[in-house]
Design a protein around this motif. Structure first.
Motif, mmCIF file in Angstrom:
data_model
loop_
_atom_site.group_PDB
_atom_site.id
_atom_site.type_symbol
_atom_site.label_atom_id
_atom_site.label_comp_id
_atom_site.label_asym_id
_atom_site.label_seq_id
_atom_site.Cartn_x
_atom_site.Cartn_y
_atom_site.Cartn_z
ATOM 1 N N MET A 1 0.836 -1.197 0.000
ATOM 2 C CA MET A 1 0.000 0.000 0.000
ATOM 3 C C MET A 1 0.873 1.250 0.000
ATOM 4 N N ASN A 2 0.357 2.360 -0.531
ATOM 5 C CA ASN A 2 1.144 3.582 -0.580
ATOM 6 C C ASN A 2 0.824 4.541 0.563
ATOM 7 N N GLY A 3 -0.004 4.113 1.513
ATOM 8 C CA GLY A 3 -0.324 4.924 2.673
ATOM 9 C C GLY A 3 -1.505 5.841 2.493
ATOM 10 N N GLN A 4 -2.013 5.966 1.268
ATOM 11 C CA GLN A 4 -3.177 6.801 0.996
ATOM 12 C C GLN A 4 -4.393 5.902 0.845
ATOM 13 N N ARG A 5 -5.459 6.218 1.593
ATOM 14 C CA ARG A 5 -6.629 5.330 1.517
ATOM 15 C C ARG A 5 -7.280 5.379 0.142
ATOM 16 N N CYS A 6 -7.395 6.567 -0.440
ATOM 17 C CA CYS A 6 -7.777 6.680 -1.845
ATOM 18 C C CYS A 6 -7.347 8.059 -2.322
ATOM 19 N N TYR A 7 -7.143 8.176 -3.616
ATOM 20 C CA TYR A 7 -6.601 9.411 -4.160
ATOM 21 C C TYR A 7 -6.957 9.503 -5.639
ATOM 22 N N ILE A 8 -6.834 10.697 -6.198
ATOM 23 C CA ILE A 8 -6.993 10.843 -7.639
ATOM 24 C C ILE A 8 -5.654 11.257 -8.241
ATOM 25 N N GLU A 9 -5.324 10.608 -9.337
ATOM 26 C CA GLU A 9 -4.181 11.012 -10.132
ATOM 27 C C GLU A 9 -4.673 11.926 -11.245
ATOM 28 N N LEU A 10 -3.962 13.012 -11.446
ATOM 29 C CA LEU A 10 -4.315 13.976 -12.482
ATOM 30 C C LEU A 10 -3.178 14.032 -13.491
ATOM 31 N N ASN A 11 -3.427 13.471 -14.668
ATOM 32 C CA ASN A 11 -2.423 13.404 -15.721
ATOM 33 C C ASN A 11 -2.474 14.684 -16.541
ATOM 34 N N THR A 12 -1.572 15.586 -16.267
ATOM 35 C CA THR A 12 -1.632 16.901 -16.910
ATOM 36 C C THR A 12 -1.302 16.839 -18.398
ATOM 37 N N ASP A 13 -0.572 15.814 -18.850
ATOM 38 C CA ASP A 13 -0.297 15.673 -20.278
ATOM 39 C C ASP A 13 -1.588 15.485 -21.069
ATOM 40 N N ALA A 14 -2.586 14.901 -20.428
ATOM 41 C CA ALA A 14 -3.842 14.620 -21.127
ATOM 42 C C ALA A 14 -4.573 15.895 -21.520
ATOM 43 N N PHE A 15 -4.380 16.979 -20.795
ATOM 44 C CA PHE A 15 -5.032 18.240 -21.156
ATOM 45 C C PHE A 15 -4.667 18.655 -22.588
ATOM 46 N N ALA A 16 -3.377 18.723 -22.869
ATOM 47 C CA ALA A 16 -2.927 19.154 -24.190
ATOM 48 C C ALA A 16 -3.361 18.165 -25.258
ATOM 49 N N HIS A 17 -3.304 16.884 -24.947
ATOM 50 C CA HIS A 17 -3.730 15.860 -25.900
ATOM 51 C C HIS A 17 -5.195 16.031 -26.269
ATOM 52 N N ASN A 18 -6.039 16.200 -25.267
ATOM 53 C CA ASN A 18 -7.477 16.331 -25.521
ATOM 54 C C ASN A 18 -7.807 17.613 -26.259
ATOM 55 N N LEU A 19 -7.120 18.698 -25.905
ATOM 56 C CA LEU A 19 -7.342 19.961 -26.604
ATOM 57 C C LEU A 19 -6.968 19.827 -28.080
ATOM 58 N N ASP B 1 -19.578 -20.007 -4.039
ATOM 59 C CA ASP B 1 -18.412 -19.649 -3.239
ATOM 60 C C ASP B 1 -17.540 -18.680 -4.036
ATOM 61 N N SER B 2 -16.988 -17.688 -3.353
ATOM 62 C CA SER B 2 -16.157 -16.722 -4.064
ATOM 63 C C SER B 2 -15.248 -15.997 -3.086
ATOM 64 N N ARG B 3 -14.377 -15.155 -3.649
ATOM 65 C CA ARG B 3 -13.525 -14.286 -2.842
ATOM 66 C C ARG B 3 -13.996 -12.849 -3.045
ATOM 67 N N ILE B 4 -14.138 -12.150 -1.928
ATOM 68 C CA ILE B 4 -14.603 -10.761 -1.946
ATOM 69 C C ILE B 4 -13.454 -9.866 -1.484
ATOM 70 N N ALA B 5 -13.176 -8.855 -2.289
ATOM 71 C CA ALA B 5 -12.144 -7.881 -1.935
ATOM 72 C C ALA B 5 -12.820 -6.580 -1.512
ATOM 73 N N TYR B 6 -12.283 -5.974 -0.473
ATOM 74 C CA TYR B 6 -12.825 -4.732 0.068
ATOM 75 C C TYR B 6 -11.855 -3.598 -0.240
ATOM 76 N N ILE B 7 -12.399 -2.512 -0.772
ATOM 77 C CA ILE B 7 -11.596 -1.395 -1.278
ATOM 78 C C ILE B 7 -11.883 -0.160 -0.442
ATOM 79 N N ALA B 8 -10.825 0.571 -0.096
ATOM 80 C CA ALA B 8 -10.941 1.739 0.782
ATOM 81 C C ALA B 8 -11.428 2.956 0.012
ATOM 82 N N CYS B 9 -12.696 2.939 -0.350
ATOM 83 C CA CYS B 9 -13.326 4.082 -1.014
ATOM 84 C C CYS B 9 -14.825 3.902 -0.922
ATOM 85 N N GLY B 10 -15.539 4.972 -0.582
ATOM 86 C CA GLY B 10 -16.985 4.897 -0.487
ATOM 87 C C GLY B 10 -17.618 6.236 -0.806
#
Length: 366
Positions: free
Chosen positions: A1-19, A270-279
């Motif tokens: 884990m990276n220590g952050q429960r949840c986060y958003i990544e903002l790819n700034t290169d995508a701005f110029a690409h989309n424009l 029967d299955s495996r359930i994964a729990y994700i830190a975001c709600g």
């Protein structure tokens, strides 16, 4: 884990690409980049600084415009639905800010305020949106009233398409034809509009042949398709925002087990359930149904059970998934418009509703 429960990544290169993708659709038009609502949740200042190739920006309020100017963003600005306060018009005239005039209350403010000099304005005509704007019958006389006012510089004209996300509807062509007729009639009456604008994001995709002087893309800039049934990948867009979290627990559950609040989902094997830190406390939609996709280790897996404030559950079956592995709620590999459609809403709402407790990570590859 990276220590952050949840986060958003903002790819700034995508701005110029989309424009760049947008400019290919309407190469002869200027681009008014819409960065209102904190750039649809992506960050207004971040968007402004990485959309430097746009011709101008559009926001909603004087407060947003002032923040941009205070941070040395000097491109021309349009205020899409401004409310005028004392001295606002003078400030706009001095700071290359064009307000949209859409009703008689604003028109009276223009008449009564003698403090501004050379204020450029937009007039808005309602061609079928049923929201803000003067009627077709009013717009000629409104133009004449504004043109006679001291201190008015250029006058431009805009309208807004109501159903461009459904391009096959005849209402779109009706609105376009009405707007074109207003522009033509104005010319016949020696009324000069400096610039005309009709196309929003969905309109740019569907009706680029009708682009006029300026197009007004919003959600396209952020790598999201505005059209139903047309993916962002098909448009060549890249998501700016990727909403990420981690697996915090994995449990093997027997058939017949209920998952989450109110027992709204029961395992049929029967299955495996994964729990994700975001709600929903982070902005994930509480009304997302069973089956909404989450990307885990490159696999799209289904949401199961009711979304909680701090976590969601996904059925991972026998996939190689473990505690600490990354999950993409939406973004790269799991388009936000797909999550929105499953949840009965639009991508705009999801990106705008990310809450303050979610941290942001800005990435730039070039």
């Amino acid at each position: 884990m990276n220590g952050q429960r949840c986060y958003i990544e903002l790819n700034t290169d995508a701005f110029a690409h989309n424009l760049a993708c947008i400019r290919q659709l309407a190469p002869l038009s200027k681009v008014m980049a819409v960065i209102k609502a904190n750039a649809y949740g992506h960050g207004m200042m971040l968007a402004a600084r990485h959309l430097d190739d746009a011709d101008e920006f559009a926001v909603t309020s004087t407060e947003d415009a002032q923040q941009l100017r205070q941070n040395q963003i000097d491109k021309p600005l349009t205020l899409l639905s401004p409310m005028f306060g004392e001295s606002d018009l003078k400030w706009m005239s001095e700071n290359t800010v064009r307000p949209v005039i859409y009703d008689y209350h604003q028109l009276n403010s223009l008449r009564s305020d003698k403090s501004f000099k050379s204020l450029d304005v937009w007039l808005k005509v309602d061609t079928g949106m049923g929201r803000l704007g003067f009627s077709m019958e009013e717009i000629q006389s409104v133009y004449n009233s504004v043109r006679q006012l001291a201190g008015i510089g250029s006058i431009s004209l805009m309208t807004h398409l109501a159903q461009a996300d459904q391009p096959n509807l005849t209402a779109n062509q009706q609105q376009i034809a009405l707007f074109q007729s207003i522009v033509s009639e104005a010319k016949n009456n020696n009324q000069t509009y400096s610039e005309c604008s009709i196309l929003n994001s969905a309109g740019v995709v569907a009706f680029s042949e009708n682009a006029m002087d300026i197009i007004r893309p919003g959600v396209l800039l952020y790598g999201v398709s505005p059209q139903r049934g047309l993916s962002s990948q098909a448009l060549g867009l890249q998501p700016v925002m990727t909403f990420k979290s981690s697996i915090i627990s994995v449990r093997r559950m027997p058939s017949g087990s209920s998952i989450g609040y109110s027992g709204t989902y029961t395992l049929d094997q029967d299955s495996r359930i994964a729990y994700i830190a975001c709600g929903y406390g982070d902005g994930y939609p509480r009304h997302a149904p069973n089956g909404t996709t989450v990307l885990v280790n490159g696999f799209l897996v289904p949401l199961v059970g009711r979304v909680s404030m701090d976590m969601i559950a996904v059925d991972i079956g026998e996939l190689p998934v473990n505690v600490g592995d990354q999950a993409v709620l939406w973004g790269e590999g799991n388009p936000v418009e797909d999550v929105a459609e499953a949840s009965g809403t639009i991508a705009y709402e999801l990106t705008c509703k990310i809450t303050q407790r979610v941290s942001r990570v800005v990435i730039q590859n070039t």
